[in-house]
Design a protein around this motif. Structure first.
Motif, PDB file in Angstrom:
ATOM      1  N   VAL A 152     -25.788   2.726  45.113  1.00  0.00           N
ATOM      2  CA  VAL A 152     -25.410   3.286  46.410  1.00  0.00           C
ATOM      3  C   VAL A 152     -25.863   4.736  46.459  1.00  0.00           C
ATOM      4  CG1 VAL A 152     -23.481   3.899  47.937  1.00  0.00           C
ATOM      5  CG2 VAL A 152     -23.391   1.771  46.609  1.00  0.00           C
ATOM      6  N   VAL A 153     -26.391   5.152  47.605  1.00  0.00           N
ATOM      7  CA  VAL A 153     -26.745   6.558  47.806  1.00  0.00           C
ATOM      8  C   VAL A 153     -26.441   6.937  49.251  1.00  0.00           C
ATOM      9  CG1 VAL A 153     -29.168   5.952  48.254  1.00  0.00           C
ATOM     10  CG2 VAL A 153     -28.566   8.307  47.640  1.00  0.00           C
ATOM     11  N   PHE A 154     -25.834   8.100  49.433  1.00  0.00           N
ATOM     12  CA  PHE A 154     -25.584   8.605  50.779  1.00  0.00           C
ATOM     13  C   PHE A 154     -25.379  10.121  50.712  1.00  0.00           C
ATOM     14  CE2 PHE A 154     -21.536   7.287  48.982  1.00  0.00           C
ATOM     15  CZ  PHE A 154     -20.695   8.378  49.218  1.00  0.00           C
ATOM     16  N   PRO A 155     -25.744  10.829  51.791  1.00  0.00           N
ATOM     17  CA  PRO A 155     -25.461  12.261  51.841  1.00  0.00           C
ATOM     18  C   PRO A 155     -24.047  12.479  52.360  1.00  0.00           C
ATOM     19  CG  PRO A 155     -27.344  11.656  53.245  1.00  0.00           C
ATOM     20  CD  PRO A 155     -26.574  10.418  52.932  1.00  0.00           C
ATOM     21  N   ASN A 156     -23.429  13.531  51.874  1.00  0.00           N
ATOM     22  CA  ASN A 156     -22.139  13.941  52.421  1.00  0.00           C
ATOM     23  C   ASN A 156     -22.084  15.468  52.428  1.00  0.00           C
ATOM     24  OD1 ASN A 156     -19.617  13.180  53.536  1.00  0.00           O
ATOM     25  ND2 ASN A 156     -18.601  13.786  51.656  1.00  0.00           N
ATOM     26  N   PRO A 157     -22.089  16.081  53.635  1.00  0.00           N
ATOM     27  CA  PRO A 157     -22.216  15.493  54.970  1.00  0.00           C
ATOM     28  C   PRO A 157     -23.530  14.727  55.128  1.00  0.00           C
ATOM     29  CG  PRO A 157     -21.590  17.820  55.105  1.00  0.00           C
ATOM     30  CD  PRO A 157     -21.997  17.560  53.692  1.00  0.00           C
ATOM     31  N   ASN A 158     -23.487  13.759  56.045  1.00  0.00           N
ATOM     32  CA  ASN A 158     -24.676  12.953  56.278  1.00  0.00           C
ATOM     33  C   ASN A 158     -25.720  13.770  57.036  1.00  0.00           C
ATOM     34  OD1 ASN A 158     -26.357  10.735  56.285  1.00  0.00           O
ATOM     35  ND2 ASN A 158     -25.211   9.588  57.820  1.00  0.00           N
ATOM     36  N   ALA A 159     -26.959  13.381  56.878  1.00  0.00           N
ATOM     37  CA  ALA A 159     -28.050  13.984  57.635  1.00  0.00           C
ATOM     38  C   ALA A 159     -28.803  12.841  58.323  1.00  0.00           C
ATOM     39  CB  ALA A 159     -28.987  14.736  56.693  1.00  0.00           C
ATOM     40  N   PRO A 160     -29.148  13.008  59.581  1.00  0.00           N
ATOM     41  CA  PRO A 160     -29.135  14.237  60.376  1.00  0.00           C
ATOM     42  C   PRO A 160     -27.888  14.437  61.235  1.00  0.00           C
ATOM     43  CG  PRO A 160     -30.335  12.565  61.577  1.00  0.00           C
ATOM     44  CD  PRO A 160     -29.865  11.914  60.290  1.00  0.00           C
ATOM     45  N   THR A 161     -26.821  13.702  60.985  1.00  0.00           N
ATOM     46  CA  THR A 161     -25.671  13.741  61.888  1.00  0.00           C
ATOM     47  C   THR A 161     -24.714  14.890  61.616  1.00  0.00           C
ATOM     48  OG1 THR A 161     -24.318  12.317  60.467  1.00  0.00           O
ATOM     49  CG2 THR A 161     -25.771  11.228  62.073  1.00  0.00           C
ATOM     50  N   VAL A 182     -23.712   5.513  41.659  1.00  0.00           N
ATOM     51  CA  VAL A 182     -23.508   6.006  43.023  1.00  0.00           C
ATOM     52  C   VAL A 182     -24.001   7.442  43.072  1.00  0.00           C
ATOM     53  CG1 VAL A 182     -21.831   6.520  44.835  1.00  0.00           C
ATOM     54  CG2 VAL A 182     -21.525   4.484  43.386  1.00  0.00           C
ATOM     55  N   ILE A 183     -24.956   7.711  43.961  1.00  0.00           N
ATOM     56  CA  ILE A 183     -25.500   9.067  44.134  1.00  0.00           C
ATOM     57  C   ILE A 183     -24.941   9.648  45.423  1.00  0.00           C
ATOM     58  CG2 ILE A 183     -27.578  10.456  44.420  1.00  0.00           C
ATOM     59  CD1 ILE A 183     -29.134   8.259  42.967  1.00  0.00           C
ATOM     60  N   VAL A 184     -24.274  10.787  45.309  1.00  0.00           N
ATOM     61  CA  VAL A 184     -23.783  11.495  46.481  1.00  0.00           C
ATOM     62  C   VAL A 184     -24.641  12.747  46.654  1.00  0.00           C
ATOM     63  CG1 VAL A 184     -21.814  12.574  47.620  1.00  0.00           C
ATOM     64  CG2 VAL A 184     -21.452  10.605  46.101  1.00  0.00           C
ATOM     65  N   SER A 195     -16.698  19.252  47.764  1.00  0.00           N
ATOM     66  CA  SER A 195     -17.561  18.510  46.855  1.00  0.00           C
ATOM     67  C   SER A 195     -16.766  17.462  46.079  1.00  0.00           C
ATOM     68  CB  SER A 195     -18.243  19.468  45.874  1.00  0.00           C
ATOM     69  OG  SER A 195     -18.993  18.747  44.920  1.00  0.00           O
ATOM     70  N   CYS A 196     -17.451  16.370  45.772  1.00  0.00           N
ATOM     71  CA  CYS A 196     -16.840  15.341  44.920  1.00  0.00           C
ATOM     72  C   CYS A 196     -17.137  15.601  43.448  1.00  0.00           C
ATOM     73  CB  CYS A 196     -17.311  13.948  45.333  1.00  0.00           C
ATOM     74  SG  CYS A 196     -19.059  13.610  45.020  1.00  0.00           S
ATOM     75  N   VAL A 208     -23.955  13.628  41.316  1.00  0.00           N
ATOM     76  CA  VAL A 208     -23.816  14.533  42.457  1.00  0.00           C
ATOM     77  C   VAL A 208     -25.060  15.419  42.517  1.00  0.00           C
ATOM     78  CG1 VAL A 208     -22.404  16.326  43.544  1.00  0.00           C
ATOM     79  CG2 VAL A 208     -21.314  14.531  42.159  1.00  0.00           C
ATOM     80  N   VAL A 209     -25.735  15.430  43.651  1.00  0.00           N
ATOM     81  CA  VAL A 209     -26.987  16.174  43.799  1.00  0.00           C
ATOM     82  C   VAL A 209     -26.798  17.315  44.798  1.00  0.00           C
ATOM     83  CG1 VAL A 209     -29.424  16.028  44.462  1.00  0.00           C
ATOM     84  CG2 VAL A 209     -28.340  14.109  43.261  1.00  0.00           C
ATOM     85  N   GLN A 210     -27.234  18.510  44.399  1.00  0.00           N
ATOM     86  CA  GLN A 210     -27.173  19.676  45.287  1.00  0.00           C
ATOM     87  C   GLN A 210     -28.502  20.416  45.247  1.00  0.00           C
ATOM     88  OE1 GLN A 210     -23.633  22.109  45.019  1.00  0.00           O
ATOM     89  NE2 GLN A 210     -22.270  20.347  44.936  1.00  0.00           N
ATOM     90  N   THR A 211     -28.608  21.470  46.050  1.00  0.00           N
ATOM     91  CA  THR A 211     -29.894  22.148  46.215  1.00  0.00           C
ATOM     92  C   THR A 211     -29.706  23.639  46.478  1.00  0.00           C
ATOM     93  OG1 THR A 211     -31.922  22.211  47.563  1.00  0.00           O
ATOM     94  CG2 THR A 211     -29.899  21.604  48.689  1.00  0.00           C
ATOM     95  N   PHE A 212     -30.723  24.412  46.161  1.00  0.00           N
ATOM     96  CA  PHE A 212     -30.771  25.835  46.494  1.00  0.00           C
ATOM     97  C   PHE A 212     -31.423  26.065  47.858  1.00  0.00           C
ATOM     98  CE2 PHE A 212     -29.595  26.206  42.240  1.00  0.00           C
ATOM     99  CZ  PHE A 212     -29.521  27.521  41.788  1.00  0.00           C
ATOM    100  N   SER A 213     -31.919  25.012  48.495  1.00  0.00           N
ATOM    101  CA  SER A 213     -32.755  25.176  49.688  1.00  0.00           C
ATOM    102  C   SER A 213     -31.989  25.525  50.940  1.00  0.00           C
ATOM    103  CB  SER A 213     -33.560  23.898  49.937  1.00  0.00           C
ATOM    104  OG  SER A 213     -34.453  23.647  48.883  1.00  0.00           O
ATOM    105  N   LYS A 214     -30.719  25.158  51.024  1.00  0.00           N
ATOM    106  CA  LYS A 214     -29.951  25.347  52.253  1.00  0.00           C
ATOM    107  C   LYS A 214     -29.029  26.558  52.137  1.00  0.00           C
ATOM    108  CE  LYS A 214     -31.864  21.386  53.202  1.00  0.00           C
ATOM    109  NZ  LYS A 214     -33.110  21.319  53.976  1.00  0.00           N
TER     110      LYS A 214
END
Length: 355
Positions: A152-161, A182-184, A195-196, A208-214
Protein backbone atom coordinates in the motif's frame (compact mmCIF):
# COMPACT_ATOMS: atom_id res chain seq x y z
CA UNK A 1 12.06 -0.80 -36.33
CA UNK A 2 13.02 -4.28 -35.10
CA UNK A 3 15.03 -3.11 -32.07
CA UNK A 4 11.95 -1.32 -30.69
CA UNK A 5 10.43 -4.69 -29.87
CA UNK A 6 12.92 -4.94 -27.01
CA UNK A 7 12.46 -1.41 -25.65
CA UNK A 8 10.72 -0.91 -22.33
CA UNK A 9 7.93 1.53 -23.11
CA UNK A 10 6.18 3.52 -20.41
CA UNK A 11 4.13 6.69 -20.24
CA UNK A 12 6.37 9.02 -18.22
CA UNK A 13 5.43 11.33 -15.39
CA UNK A 14 4.87 14.89 -16.62
CA UNK A 15 6.18 17.51 -14.24
CA UNK A 16 4.83 21.03 -13.96
CA UNK A 17 6.15 23.68 -16.32
CA UNK A 18 9.36 25.43 -15.33
CA UNK A 19 8.97 28.96 -16.71
CA UNK A 20 12.01 31.23 -16.51
CA UNK A 21 12.33 34.95 -16.63
CA UNK A 22 11.43 37.95 -14.53
CA UNK A 23 7.87 38.79 -13.63
CA UNK A 24 6.63 35.19 -13.58
CA UNK A 25 4.60 34.04 -10.58
CA UNK A 26 5.18 30.31 -10.32
CA UNK A 27 2.44 28.58 -8.33
CA UNK A 28 2.46 25.24 -10.13
CA UNK A 29 5.10 22.98 -8.56
CA UNK A 30 4.61 23.37 -4.80
CA UNK A 31 8.03 24.89 -4.21
CA UNK A 32 8.54 27.04 -1.14
CA UNK A 33 8.18 30.78 -1.77
CA UNK A 34 10.92 31.44 0.79
CA UNK A 35 14.66 30.75 0.71
CA UNK A 36 16.27 27.93 2.70
CA UNK A 37 17.57 28.52 6.22
CA UNK A 38 20.26 31.24 6.40
CA UNK A 39 22.86 28.67 7.40
CA UNK A 40 22.51 27.04 3.99
CA UNK A 41 23.90 30.13 2.26
CA UNK A 42 26.76 30.31 4.76
CA UNK A 43 27.61 26.65 4.20
CA UNK A 44 27.62 27.22 0.43
CA UNK A 45 30.39 29.77 0.87
CA UNK A 46 32.35 27.29 2.98
CA UNK A 47 32.12 24.34 0.55
CA UNK A 48 35.52 22.83 -0.20
CA UNK A 49 36.02 22.73 -3.96
CA UNK A 50 38.78 20.17 -3.45
CA UNK A 51 36.11 17.69 -2.36
CA UNK A 52 34.46 17.86 -5.78
CA UNK A 53 37.10 15.53 -7.26
CA UNK A 54 36.21 12.82 -4.74
CA UNK A 55 33.19 10.57 -4.61
CA UNK A 56 30.83 11.69 -1.82
CA UNK A 57 30.42 9.78 1.42
CA UNK A 58 27.71 7.14 1.69
CA UNK A 59 24.61 9.04 2.88
CA UNK A 60 24.02 6.91 5.98
CA UNK A 61 27.54 7.71 7.20
CA UNK A 62 27.24 11.47 6.85
CA UNK A 63 26.67 14.44 9.10
CA UNK A 64 23.26 14.82 7.46
CA UNK A 65 22.18 11.35 8.60
CA UNK A 66 23.33 12.13 12.14
CA UNK A 67 21.51 15.47 12.09
CA UNK A 68 18.25 13.90 10.90
CA UNK A 69 18.55 11.13 13.48
CA UNK A 70 19.03 13.66 16.27
CA UNK A 71 16.13 15.80 15.02
CA UNK A 72 13.70 12.89 14.99
CA UNK A 73 15.13 11.07 17.99
CA UNK A 74 15.87 7.84 16.10
CA UNK A 75 18.99 5.89 15.15
CA UNK A 76 20.82 6.48 11.89
CA UNK A 77 20.06 2.85 11.04
CA UNK A 78 16.41 3.90 10.67
CA UNK A 79 17.11 6.54 8.00
CA UNK A 80 17.58 6.20 4.26
CA UNK A 81 18.64 9.29 2.27
CA UNK A 82 18.22 9.69 -1.48
CA UNK A 83 18.06 12.18 -4.36
CA UNK A 84 14.72 13.73 -3.49
CA UNK A 85 11.70 11.77 -2.33
CA UNK A 86 11.06 10.68 -5.94
CA UNK A 87 14.31 8.72 -5.88
CA UNK A 88 13.47 7.32 -2.45
CA UNK A 89 9.97 6.28 -3.50
CA UNK A 90 11.16 4.77 -6.77
CA UNK A 91 13.71 2.62 -4.95
CA UNK A 92 11.09 1.68 -2.36
CA UNK A 93 8.75 0.48 -5.13
CA UNK A 94 11.59 -1.55 -6.62
CA UNK A 95 12.54 -3.00 -3.24
CA UNK A 96 9.28 -3.75 -1.46
CA UNK A 97 6.64 -4.35 -4.12
CA UNK A 98 7.66 -7.71 -5.55
CA UNK A 99 4.43 -9.66 -5.07
CA UNK A 100 2.19 -10.91 -7.87
CA UNK A 101 -0.70 -9.29 -5.98
CA UNK A 102 -1.57 -5.66 -6.81
CA UNK A 103 -0.34 -2.77 -4.75
CA UNK A 104 -3.03 -0.27 -3.77
CA UNK A 105 -3.08 3.51 -4.02
CA UNK A 106 -5.78 6.17 -4.57
CA UNK A 107 -7.20 6.94 -8.00
CA UNK A 108 -6.48 10.64 -7.45
CA UNK A 109 -3.02 10.95 -6.00
CA UNK A 110 0.61 11.62 -6.86
CA UNK A 111 0.74 10.61 -10.51
CA UNK A 112 4.23 9.12 -10.30
CA UNK A 113 2.89 6.02 -8.49
CA UNK A 114 1.39 4.35 -11.55
CA UNK A 115 4.45 5.37 -13.61
CA UNK A 116 6.78 3.50 -11.26
CA UNK A 117 4.41 0.55 -11.08
CA UNK A 118 4.35 0.32 -14.88
CA UNK A 119 8.12 0.80 -15.13
CA UNK A 120 8.88 -1.98 -12.65
CA UNK A 121 6.07 -4.24 -13.88
CA UNK A 122 4.26 -4.09 -10.54
CA UNK A 123 0.54 -4.93 -10.66
CA UNK A 124 -1.58 -2.21 -9.10
CA UNK A 125 -5.13 -1.18 -8.40
CA UNK A 126 -6.39 2.36 -7.89
CA UNK A 127 -8.89 2.78 -5.08
CA UNK A 128 -11.38 5.63 -5.70
CA UNK A 129 -11.48 8.57 -3.34
CA UNK A 130 -14.87 9.44 -1.89
CA UNK A 131 -16.94 12.40 -3.11
CA UNK A 132 -15.04 14.73 -0.74
CA UNK A 133 -11.69 13.49 -2.10
CA UNK A 134 -11.00 11.52 1.07
CA UNK A 135 -9.25 8.16 1.13
CA UNK A 136 -11.73 5.45 2.12
CA UNK A 137 -9.93 3.49 4.79
CA UNK A 138 -12.00 0.36 4.27
CA UNK A 139 -10.71 0.07 0.68
CA UNK A 140 -7.26 -0.73 2.10
CA UNK A 141 -8.35 -3.25 4.73
CA UNK A 142 -8.17 -6.76 3.20
CA UNK A 143 -10.90 -8.13 5.45
CA UNK A 144 -13.34 -5.42 4.32
CA UNK A 145 -12.26 -4.85 0.72
CA UNK A 146 -11.67 -8.49 -0.11
CA UNK A 147 -8.44 -7.52 -1.88
CA UNK A 148 -5.26 -9.41 -1.03
CA UNK A 149 -2.69 -6.78 -1.91
CA UNK A 150 1.06 -6.71 -2.40
CA UNK A 151 1.57 -3.39 -0.64
CA UNK A 152 0.00 0.00 0.00
CA UNK A 153 1.21 3.52 -0.76
CA UNK A 154 -0.51 6.86 -0.28
CA UNK A 155 0.44 10.47 0.47
CA UNK A 156 -0.75 12.10 3.65
CA UNK A 157 -1.82 14.83 3.06
CA UNK A 158 -2.84 13.53 -0.33
CA UNK A 159 -1.72 15.23 -3.51
CA UNK A 160 -3.09 17.02 -5.44
CA UNK A 161 -6.09 17.38 -3.11
CA UNK A 162 -4.36 18.42 0.13
CA UNK A 163 -6.78 16.29 2.16
CA UNK A 164 -5.35 14.91 5.41
CA UNK A 165 -6.18 11.45 6.74
CA UNK A 166 -6.46 11.30 10.55
CA UNK A 167 -3.63 9.47 12.24
CA UNK A 168 -5.89 6.76 13.67
CA UNK A 169 -7.06 5.87 10.15
CA UNK A 170 -3.48 5.76 8.90
CA UNK A 171 -2.65 3.33 11.68
CA UNK A 172 -5.72 1.24 10.88
CA UNK A 173 -4.41 0.71 7.33
CA UNK A 174 -0.91 -0.16 8.56
CA UNK A 175 -2.21 -2.58 11.21
CA UNK A 176 -4.46 -4.35 8.69
CA UNK A 177 -1.57 -4.94 6.27
CA UNK A 178 1.17 -6.42 8.44
CA UNK A 179 2.20 -8.91 5.75
CA UNK A 180 3.15 -6.20 3.24
CA UNK A 181 4.98 -2.88 3.32
CA UNK A 182 2.90 0.28 3.74
CA UNK A 183 4.53 3.48 2.45
CA UNK A 184 3.18 6.76 3.76
CA UNK A 185 4.40 9.64 1.61
CA UNK A 186 4.57 12.69 3.89
CA UNK A 187 5.90 15.28 1.44
CA UNK A 188 3.43 17.87 2.82
CA UNK A 189 3.09 16.79 6.45
CA UNK A 190 4.75 19.93 7.84
CA UNK A 191 1.91 22.23 6.76
CA UNK A 192 -0.55 21.26 9.50
CA UNK A 193 -0.59 17.47 9.71
CA UNK A 194 0.72 15.03 12.30
CA UNK A 195 3.37 12.60 11.11
CA UNK A 196 2.90 8.88 11.57
CA UNK A 197 6.64 8.55 12.23
CA UNK A 198 6.19 7.39 15.86
CA UNK A 199 4.43 4.31 14.49
CA UNK A 200 7.69 2.90 13.08
CA UNK A 201 8.42 1.64 16.60
CA UNK A 202 5.17 -0.30 16.58
CA UNK A 203 4.98 -1.53 12.97
CA UNK A 204 7.95 -3.08 11.20
CA UNK A 205 6.12 -2.84 7.85
CA UNK A 206 5.86 0.98 7.83
CA UNK A 207 8.08 3.22 5.70
CA UNK A 208 7.62 6.99 6.14
CA UNK A 209 8.96 9.18 3.31
CA UNK A 210 9.67 12.91 3.59
CA UNK A 211 11.49 15.54 1.56
CA UNK A 212 13.51 18.76 1.74
CA UNK A 213 11.79 20.07 -1.41
CA UNK A 214 8.67 21.59 0.13
CA UNK A 215 8.80 22.81 3.72
CA UNK A 216 12.59 23.03 3.79
CA UNK A 217 12.78 25.09 0.56
CA UNK A 218 15.49 22.96 -1.04
CA UNK A 219 13.85 21.48 -4.14
CA UNK A 220 16.98 22.37 -6.13
CA UNK A 221 19.20 20.22 -3.90
CA UNK A 222 17.19 16.99 -4.37
CA UNK A 223 17.18 15.56 -0.85
CA UNK A 224 14.61 13.02 0.26
CA UNK A 225 14.61 10.44 3.01
CA UNK A 226 12.71 7.49 4.39
CA UNK A 227 12.39 6.27 7.96
CA UNK A 228 11.49 2.81 9.15
CA UNK A 229 12.80 -0.17 11.05
CA UNK A 230 16.45 -1.09 10.37
CA UNK A 231 15.56 -4.17 8.30
CA UNK A 232 13.54 -2.08 5.84
CA UNK A 233 16.40 0.41 5.59
CA UNK A 234 18.95 -2.36 4.96
CA UNK A 235 16.81 -3.82 2.18
CA UNK A 236 16.38 -0.51 0.38
CA UNK A 237 20.09 0.25 0.76
CA UNK A 238 20.92 -3.10 -0.83
CA UNK A 239 18.85 -2.13 -3.86
CA UNK A 240 20.26 1.39 -3.98
CA UNK A 241 23.84 0.12 -3.97
CA UNK A 242 22.93 -2.32 -6.73
CA UNK A 243 21.91 0.64 -8.92
CA UNK A 244 24.33 3.41 -7.97
CA UNK A 245 26.80 3.44 -5.09
CA UNK A 246 27.11 7.23 -4.92
CA UNK A 247 23.59 8.59 -5.10
CA UNK A 248 23.95 11.82 -3.13
CA UNK A 249 26.21 14.68 -4.16
CA UNK A 250 28.69 16.34 -1.82
CA UNK A 251 26.96 19.73 -1.80
CA UNK A 252 23.52 18.34 -0.96
CA UNK A 253 24.89 16.30 1.93
CA UNK A 254 26.57 19.39 3.33
CA UNK A 255 23.80 21.91 2.83
CA UNK A 256 21.03 19.69 4.12
CA UNK A 257 22.65 19.75 7.56
CA UNK A 258 22.06 23.48 7.99
CA UNK A 259 18.40 23.17 7.09
CA UNK A 260 17.81 20.56 9.78
CA UNK A 261 19.78 22.48 12.40
CA UNK A 262 17.75 25.68 12.09
CA UNK A 263 14.49 24.44 13.57
CA UNK A 264 13.27 27.93 14.41
CA UNK A 265 13.56 29.12 10.80
CA UNK A 266 11.88 25.95 9.56
CA UNK A 267 8.92 26.40 11.90
CA UNK A 268 8.63 30.09 11.05
CA UNK A 269 8.55 29.38 7.30
CA UNK A 270 5.88 26.70 7.70
CA UNK A 271 3.79 29.01 9.88
CA UNK A 272 3.96 31.78 7.27
CA UNK A 273 2.81 29.45 4.51
CA UNK A 274 -0.05 28.15 6.66
CA UNK A 275 -1.14 31.71 7.47
CA UNK A 276 -1.07 32.68 3.78
CA UNK A 277 -3.00 29.53 2.90
CA UNK A 278 -5.72 30.43 5.37
CA UNK A 279 -6.00 33.90 3.82
CA UNK A 280 -6.08 32.30 0.36
CA UNK A 281 -8.99 30.10 1.40
CA UNK A 282 -11.02 33.19 2.26
CA UNK A 283 -10.08 35.07 -0.91
CA UNK A 284 -10.72 32.14 -3.22
CA UNK A 285 -14.08 31.52 -1.56
CA UNK A 286 -14.95 35.17 -2.12
CA UNK A 287 -14.05 34.76 -5.79
CA UNK A 288 -16.38 31.79 -6.24
CA UNK A 289 -14.04 28.83 -5.75
CA UNK A 290 -14.74 25.70 -3.73
CA UNK A 291 -12.09 23.28 -2.46
CA UNK A 292 -11.46 20.63 0.16
CA UNK A 293 -9.71 21.75 3.32
CA UNK A 294 -6.00 21.65 2.58
CA UNK A 295 -3.19 20.66 4.94
CA UNK A 296 -0.52 21.13 2.28
CA UNK A 297 1.19 24.15 0.72
CA UNK A 298 -1.41 24.32 -2.03
CA UNK A 299 -5.17 24.52 -2.56
CA UNK A 300 -7.08 22.28 -4.96
CA UNK A 301 -9.83 24.57 -6.23
CA UNK A 302 -12.76 24.53 -8.64
CA UNK A 303 -14.70 27.60 -9.73
CA UNK A 304 -18.50 27.59 -9.59
CA UNK A 305 -18.89 29.14 -13.04
CA UNK A 306 -15.69 29.32 -15.13
CA UNK A 307 -14.02 26.08 -16.31
CA UNK A 308 -10.64 25.34 -14.79
CA UNK A 309 -8.88 25.09 -18.14
CA UNK A 310 -10.07 28.56 -19.10
CA UNK A 311 -8.78 30.02 -15.84
CA UNK A 312 -5.50 28.13 -16.25
CA UNK A 313 -4.91 29.53 -19.74
CA UNK A 314 -5.85 33.08 -18.83
CA UNK A 315 -3.63 33.06 -15.74
CA UNK A 316 -0.79 31.81 -17.90
CA UNK A 317 -1.32 34.69 -20.30
CA UNK A 318 -0.79 36.93 -17.27
CA UNK A 319 2.46 35.11 -16.32
CA UNK A 320 0.87 33.25 -13.42
CA UNK A 321 1.38 29.51 -13.53
CA UNK A 322 -0.84 27.05 -11.66
CA UNK A 323 -1.28 23.30 -12.23
CA UNK A 324 -4.05 21.81 -14.36
CA UNK A 325 -4.76 18.18 -15.28
CA UNK A 326 -7.20 17.20 -18.00
CA UNK A 327 -8.07 13.99 -16.18
CA UNK A 328 -11.25 12.26 -15.14
CA UNK A 329 -12.82 13.63 -11.93
CA UNK A 330 -10.34 16.51 -11.61
CA UNK A 331 -10.56 18.24 -15.01
CA UNK A 332 -12.35 21.20 -13.44
CA UNK A 333 -9.80 21.73 -10.66
CA UNK A 334 -6.65 23.80 -10.37
CA UNK A 335 -3.86 23.15 -7.90
CA UNK A 336 -2.63 26.51 -6.67
CA UNK A 337 0.65 26.56 -4.74
CA UNK A 338 0.81 29.01 -1.85
CA UNK A 339 3.24 31.80 -2.71
CA UNK A 340 4.30 34.86 -0.78
CA UNK A 341 1.60 37.26 0.38
CA UNK A 342 2.54 39.64 -2.43
CA UNK A 343 2.35 36.91 -5.07
CA UNK A 344 -1.03 35.79 -3.81
CA UNK A 345 -2.36 39.36 -3.91
CA UNK A 346 -1.41 39.55 -7.58
CA UNK A 347 -3.20 36.24 -8.12
CA UNK A 348 -6.40 37.53 -6.46
CA UNK A 349 -6.39 40.75 -8.49
CA UNK A 350 -5.80 38.84 -11.71
CA UNK A 351 -8.60 36.40 -10.93
CA UNK A 352 -10.94 39.32 -10.27
CA UNK A 353 -10.25 40.57 -13.80
CA UNK A 354 -10.60 37.29 -15.64
CA UNK A 355 -13.55 35.70 -13.86
Amino acid sequence: MKWEENVRKVVPYIAGEQPRGTGVIKLNTNESPYPPAPGVARRIEALDAEQMRLYPAFPEQTELAAELAAYYGIGTDRIFIGDGSDDVLSLAFMTFFQSDRPILFPDITYSFYDVWADLYRIPYQRQPLDESFGIRTEDYLPEKSGIENGGVVFPNPNAPTGVLMPLDEVEEIIAANRDVVVIVDEAYIDFGGTSCLPLIDKYDNLLVVQTFSKSRAMAGMRIGYAMGNPRLIRYINDVKYSVNSYTMNYAALQLGVESVRDAAYFQESCAKIIKTRERAEKELTRLGFTFPKSYANFIFASHNRVPAQVIFEQLKQNDIYVRYWNKERISNYLRITIGTDDQMEVLYRTLERIL
